[in-house]
Design an enzyme around this catalytic site. Sequence first.
Site, PDB file in Angstrom:
ATOM      1  N   ARG A   1      10.930 -62.977 -23.755  1.00 45.88           N
ATOM      2  CA  ARG A   1      11.170 -63.773 -22.562  1.00 45.88           C
ATOM      3  C   ARG A   1      11.148 -65.603 -22.640  1.00 45.88           C
ATOM      4  NH1 ARG A   1      13.711 -60.733 -25.396  1.00 45.88           N
ATOM      5  NH2 ARG A   1      15.152 -59.186 -24.453  1.00 45.88           N
TER       6      ARG A   1
ATOM      7  N   SER B   1      21.299 -60.885 -17.786  1.00 42.66           N
ATOM      8  CA  SER B   1      20.188 -59.516 -16.896  1.00 42.66           C
ATOM      9  C   SER B   1      19.405 -60.529 -16.081  1.00 42.66           C
ATOM     10  CB  SER B   1      19.541 -59.751 -18.375  1.00 42.66           C
ATOM     11  OG  SER B   1      20.050 -58.587 -18.545  1.00 42.66           O
TER      12      SER B   1
ATOM     13  N   GLU C   1      14.695 -63.535 -14.813  1.00 45.60           N
ATOM     14  CA  GLU C   1      14.922 -64.334 -15.789  1.00 45.60           C
ATOM     15  C   GLU C   1      15.903 -65.326 -15.610  1.00 45.60           C
ATOM     16  OE1 GLU C   1      16.807 -62.257 -20.130  1.00 45.60           O
ATOM     17  OE2 GLU C   1      15.429 -60.999 -18.899  1.00 45.60           O
TER      18      GLU C   1
END
Length: 306
Positions: A179, A228, A298
């Site tokens: 990520r 998310s 995130e």
Amino acid sequence: MSFPDITPSLKAAMPDLRGRLLANQSLAELTWFRVGGPAQVLFTPSDEDDLAYFLAHLAGDIPVYVVGVGSNLIVRDGGIAGVVVRLAPRAFGEATASGDTVTAGAAALDKRVAEVAAGANIGGLEFFFGIPGTIGGALRMNAGANGGETKDVLIEARGVGRDGTRYIFHNADMKFVYRNSGVDPSIIFTSARFRGEIRDAEAIRARMAEVQSHRESAQPIREKTGGSTFKNPPGHSAWKLVDAAGCRGLRVGGAQVSEMHCNFLINTGDATAHDIETLGETVRERVKASSGIELQWEIKRIGIPI
């Protein structure tokens, strides 16, 4: 909340600029959460040349931020001082296929890239169908879903630096990790090329249908959300840690942890950015107390808190 209008001075310093400059432009409607203050300046470049020209002539002490479709973003209530660059689909949203490769602008929706690939019988990019963002964000965050990640298919990406210099980054240059990428955060990605594999059209469509079905059944995609919220810690699922800490359905003001998938925060209707960020920090504290694990955001958070 408003900032001093610097657009006249910017226009004077950039007589050949073709893109649009807007002062004190609200950003709430540009994010999925539908919250946040204004941008001091919102700049929409006409093309890559225009973007490079703008950055080359912009004073170095003026901060620059980039937003896409705002699917993984909290803009704080105080807004953003400096310039927010938004790459519009009209100039940066094209996606085309040739052989086993797909070329896409940074404003192209991830889902659209998957569709273009499928139309050319190119497999391996189906995971993009389950990511509600743009290619620019996918490059920056090594976006992934359903077992695939951007790093698996990227050939190269183009970008423009803070001083207007243009760059080409090959896959290894991106320094992808989970990520995130290791490319200088000031780089604004403008396009990318991806490689898949020629596969059976029906198999590709079936895989995309699986990806979409999973999203619809497991995620609150029809809510005002931001995707998310927290990264999965090594060996753990963030949602399971949030659930075990008793945070499913937890509320702060108009913000709530989704009952459907508790790694999603939602705006129930009247949340502020402060509500959403406070809820996220509260969840992090409770998970740390419950499991000893410190969740990492995130979702990207930018701007001035109020």
